[in-house]
Scaffold this active site. Structure first.
Site, PDB file in Angstrom:
ATOM      1  N   LYS A  76      35.157  65.772  10.605  1.00 48.47           N
ATOM      2  CA  LYS A  76      34.520  64.677  11.346  1.00 48.47           C
ATOM      3  C   LYS A  76      33.260  64.209  10.625  1.00 48.47           C
ATOM      4  O   LYS A  76      33.004  63.007  10.489  1.00 48.47           O
ATOM      5  CB  LYS A  76      34.180  65.139  12.771  1.00 48.47           C
ATOM      6  N   GLN A 115      32.350  70.139  20.521  1.00 49.33           N
ATOM      7  CA  GLN A 115      33.633  70.656  20.048  1.00 49.33           C
ATOM      8  C   GLN A 115      34.170  71.697  21.033  1.00 49.33           C
ATOM      9  O   GLN A 115      33.482  72.653  21.383  1.00 49.33           O
ATOM     10  CB  GLN A 115      33.447  71.269  18.652  1.00 49.33           C
ATOM     11  N   ASP A 140      34.539  61.317  23.315  1.00 48.05           N
ATOM     12  CA  ASP A 140      35.784  62.071  23.510  1.00 48.05           C
ATOM     13  C   ASP A 140      36.531  61.566  24.754  1.00 48.05           C
ATOM     14  O   ASP A 140      37.666  61.956  24.992  1.00 48.05           O
ATOM     15  CB  ASP A 140      35.472  63.566  23.693  1.00 48.05           C
TER      16      ASP A 140
END
Lengths: 294, 294
Positions: free
Chosen positions: A54, A98, A121
């Site tokens: 990422k 994460q 997200d």
């Protein structure tokens, strides 16, 4: 007939290039540098790989990338304090924590603490609710990638019959909403559905997101259907090693489908590219600029 | 075959009686009096009738009812201040702002201001998101009523094929989530769907929520299907007066369906009863009591 193979690697690269163009434009025209903050708790090796990827791709797109690594034994309070700081930081437009978090941390509370405007997200209930209500929302990256892959084959999904197999929060449920937004007719099936082969047979668009290796067989498909395989399953090979397969029996489906995503090299390729899309969109929305052209 | 008629009036009365029993129990065991606050802005005659009916039924169930009437020209700020006060008021467990609001007021901002824990209309994005994510949530009253009516015919909906026609935020979309929670296989169709009669033909459960008088014809139905008609349409009669019809051609459907809700006397009867259910559930959740038995 052999199905067209939908090349996730190529489509993701094109998408990243379009994001980079738009990032360059908003920097030039509005002096805005979209910024993504990734929070990694602990040192799970797979998570570390994802986070590194990422970071690299964010920077390659011309955005600012901020990495925050916390020890596995960080307290819930310290993690929430970091999220609050990132919520306030004007250089940060996207926040990604994460997952999975180490045991002992409350994942739901952490997700709820993220400013919905920065929730790239798409996991905050507010975003899920806006998406479910048909409003503008940051949607989870994997379903977004599924739609982009489908639209590489069909310019419009209007009136097509789609089936989504699997009703997870991360994929199946938000994917239904995105397909409705595209004016498809959507059926959502799952482990309790009866006659799944019969349901799949009627679908122009098949989305398999169940996590069961090669569950969807070739003879379930309507000839010419577009098949998007979200599954990534590791199964043993005869030589004792392992290989990755999707939720669709790929070799069988190749002879029936009109188009299909491979595993690997399909949906999985799109996730980080879609994260960049979301970060760009979040930055423009926070700066009250028009929606970017990607 | 003539379809069983699902009597909304009887089922709603039973539901209200069960709510009243549970209200009596939590008062007795926990000294908790569930309270519903209804906010009415302006003096739309239809809204006044609804609000009066809610008030009467709330008190009849043994709950506290609070009515707040504001003039049509109230400022957005004053309305938001009232919502904030009700959010803080420990005697209030449910807040319902009667819609539609007069022009000039921002409905979205008002709904967003309601504490999601007290959002008994189930309209706050947070509740929609929790529902879409498969979590415990306050769901809008009409879809909740549809499920209760269906379960008066079928103890379990598991594996049944359901079709929801219409994708509104108030009915179609949340109904999909509730049906998924019941383990039904759900298809959501709408104005852009192709071959709607063919889609309806496959469904064991048919939910019509489009607002088009008698659109769903009898010969569209699978014999024995359960039909829940959410539509309430006023159409002219030959004598110059008007009558109410649903979205389903009732007389035709009677000969094909296994069970059907009439209009009026079906879904419409359930809405206020479900509002009482939501208020009771909200009161128990806020007081950290177990979910009530209704």
């Amino acid at each position: 007939m052999t199905a067209k193979i939908i090349d996730g690697k190529v489509i993701a690269a094109e998408l990243r290039a379009r994001v980079a163009e738009e990032v360059a434009r908003v920097r030039r025209e509005h002096n805005l540098i979209p910024g993504l903050a990734v929070v990694l708790v602990g040192n799970d090796p797979a998570s570390e790989v994802y986070v590194r990827s990422k970071h690299t791709q964010t920077q390659a797109a011309g955005m600012a990338s901020f990495e925050h690594k916390l020890p596995a034994d960080v307290s819930q309070g310290d993690l929430l304090a970091l999220v609050a700081k990132l919520n306030r930081d004007p250089a940060v437009h996207g926040i990604l924590v994460q997952l999975p978090l180490p045991k002992g941390l409350n994942t739901g509370a952490v997700i709820n603490a993220i400013d919905p405007a920065k929730d790239v997200d798409g996991l905050h209930p507010n975003n899920a609710g806006r998406l479910a209500g048909g409003f503008e929302a940051l949607s989870p990256c994997t379903p977004l990638g599924c739609i982009i892959l489908t639209k590489s084959v069909h310019a419009s999904l209007e009136g097509m019959n789609a089936i989504v197999i699997g009703r997870s929060n991360l994929v199946g449920r938000p994917l239904v909403q995105l397909l409705l937004n595209e004016n498809a007719t959507v059926t959502i099936a799952h482990s309790r559905s009866r006659d799944l082969p019969g349901l799949v047979k009627k679908a122009d668009l098949v989305y398999a997101a169940v996590g069961k290796p090669e569950m969807v067989r070739g003879d379930w498909l309507k000839p010419g259907a577009t098949v998007i395989d979200v599954g990534i399953n590791r199964i043993p090979k005869e030589d004792g090693k392992t290989r990755l397969v999707g939720d669709v029996a790929y070799q069988e489906a190749l002879g029936v489908a009109g188009a299909i995503t491979p595993v690997p090299g399909g949906v999985g390729q799109m996730t980080v590219a879609c994260l960049l899309v979301n970060t760009l969109r979040a930055a423009c929305a926070i700066a009250r600029l028009p929606k970017p052209a990607v």
